[in-house]
Design an enzyme around this catalytic site. Structure first.
Site, short mmCIF file in Angstrom:
data_model
loop_
_atom_site.label_atom_id
_atom_site.label_comp_id
_atom_site.label_asym_id
_atom_site.label_seq_id
_atom_site.Cartn_x
_atom_site.Cartn_y
_atom_site.Cartn_z
N SER A 180 22.30 71.47 73.13
CA SER A 180 22.93 71.13 71.86
C SER A 180 24.38 71.66 71.90
CB SER A 180 22.12 71.71 70.69
OG SER A 180 22.53 71.20 69.46
N TRP A 181 24.80 72.48 70.92
CA TRP A 181 26.12 73.11 71.04
C TRP A 181 26.21 73.90 72.34
CZ3 TRP A 181 31.05 73.92 70.43
CH2 TRP A 181 31.59 75.17 70.77
N GLY A 199 23.97 75.71 67.95
CA GLY A 199 24.63 75.89 66.67
C GLY A 199 25.95 75.12 66.65
N HIS A 232 15.08 66.49 69.47
CA HIS A 232 16.21 67.35 69.86
C HIS A 232 15.80 68.72 70.40
CE1 HIS A 232 20.27 68.97 69.72
NE2 HIS A 232 19.86 69.97 68.95
N ASP A 292 16.31 61.89 69.86
CA ASP A 292 17.11 62.99 69.33
C ASP A 292 18.01 62.45 68.22
OD1 ASP A 292 18.95 65.05 68.87
OD2 ASP A 292 18.98 65.66 70.97
#
Length: 393
Positions: A182-183, A115, A366, A338
């Site tokens: 990711s985050w 996120g 991703h 990605d």
């Protein structure tokens, strides 16, 4: 390594014997290094190398030789249920949901979701061997089951790092493995650099260093070149006279006094990301954009962090502090295609941190749930598991 080239892991290198040149592509196989000659259409011979984990991670190569790469599990583990859950009050305002599954006496691993604002899901437990790992998941401030929902107050990267430490102490865990994509990779790097003595190993996926060029790529029109059909609904929610900065335009709407305006902006923001997160469209993922409860937290918290530059003091903060974690056994997994977190960031991290095992999945985008990505993530955890077992942990 006598030819004067710097070899990176997980690439095919094609070297014509004369004149010299360098061409590389990322494979999906995981065999040990080999070489053989081929004849080109012009009749020249060339030498083809498959180089894996030689220069950057010699210890990983030796471990793979001992264990036998083909014997490492690369499949999701079966679904399991938590053996304990709870809420931890981390401030006067926030309480975070946490859960534990797997082996209560196993090696602890903390899963850091993406996120920010994405929350955890039951499938996140499946990356880890439940007989070996004590698997800890938690929803970051404002996300998932944590309360208050979608709240931006007292919600910064440094608050989350403090929360991770409070959770570790609450569960009486001296040290643990850190896993994030990711985050989650951003937070994993920031946490590990702040508390390297508490980290036994790191697995990262879909590298996001939260630099301006990464934000601009995804939210200011760069990725629109690849997904113009997904971009237009995101763009068209914003009047033309406000399109100079989509982050600011969405911030205005995601913080509107009108909840319906918030929901509309949240749906558009979330669908844009969900439509670009897989190499091939994933309808179940895209449908998350229709869930107002999920979308509101996802969009509001992401926008809050991104407009504040991750609350980092410098654009290159995470790269600048790699020395603090250079000694920690780490695997970086990156999808070649990605679009959300393009490979330039994983490549920059790899160049700054060649000691880490760098895995490029040639047929993936991703999402952690794409087959090639999930296989590498499970294998990375298996590698760290074997290292711990060999140490007698």
């Amino acid at each position: 390594m006598k030819l004067g080239f710097t070899f990176s892991p997980n690439y095919y290198y094609t070297l014509p014997l004369s004149p010299p040149s360098l061409i590389f592509t990322s494979p999906t196989i995981s065999q040990l290094p080999f070489s053989h000659s081929q004849t080109t259409s012009s009749g020249r011979k060339r030498l083809v190398f498959c180089v894996q984990n030689i220069e950057s991670t010699p210890s990983a190569l030796m471990a793979s030789e001992e264990q036998g790469i083909s014997q490492v599990n690369r499949n999701f583990y079966p679904h399991i249920e938590p053996y304990s859950t709870g809420f931890l009050k981390v401030s006067d305002l926030h309480s975070i949901y946490w859960e534990q599954s797997g082996n209560p006496n196993g090696h602890p691993v903390i899963f850091l979701h993406g996120g920010p604002g994405g929350g955890t899901s039951p499938n996140n437990r499946r990356f880890f061997d439940p007989e070996f790992y004590r698997i800890i998941l938690f929803d970051q401030r404002g996300a998932g089951k944590s309360t208050p929902h979608a709240c931006l107050e007292q919600n910064t990267t440094w608050d989350l790092i403090d929360d991770i430490e409070k959770l570790r102490e609450h569960l009486e865990i001296p040290e643990w493995q850190v896993f994030g994509g990711s985050w989650g990779s951003t937070l994993a790097l920031a946490y590990s650099q702040t508390h390297p003595d508490k980290v036994t190993g790191i697995v990262l996926r879909g590298i996001f260093l939260l630099r301006k060029k990464e934000i601009d790529w995804f939210y200011e029109g760069g990725a629109a070149a690849i997904f113009p059909d997904a971009w237009e609904p995101f763009r068209d929610l914003i009047p033309e006279n406000e399109r100079g900065c989509f982050l600011d335009a969405y911030k205005k709407r995601l913080n509107s006094d009108d909840i319906e305006v918030q929901y509309a902006a949240a749906r558009a923001w979330t669908k844009w990301e969900m439509m670009t997160a897989h190499l091939l469209p994933n309808e179940d993922n895209i449908k998350k954009g229709d869930d107002d409860y999920f979308s509101l937290a996802f969009a509001r918290i992401e926008n809050h962090y991104f407009t504040n530059k991750g609350f980092f003091p410098a654009d290159s903060f995470l790269l600048d502090n790699v020395d603090k974690i250079r000694h920690i056994n780490t695997t970086i997994v990156q999808g070649r295609y990605d679009v959300c977190c393009p490979m330039m960031s994983a490549w920059d991290l790899h160049k700054a941190w060649p000691e880490a095992d760098f895995r490029v999945v040639s047929d993936a985008g991703h999402s952690a749930n794409e087959p090639g990505i999930s296989a590498e993530l499970v294998a990375a955890n298996e590698k760290l598991k074997n290292i711990l077992k060999n140490k007698g942990d």
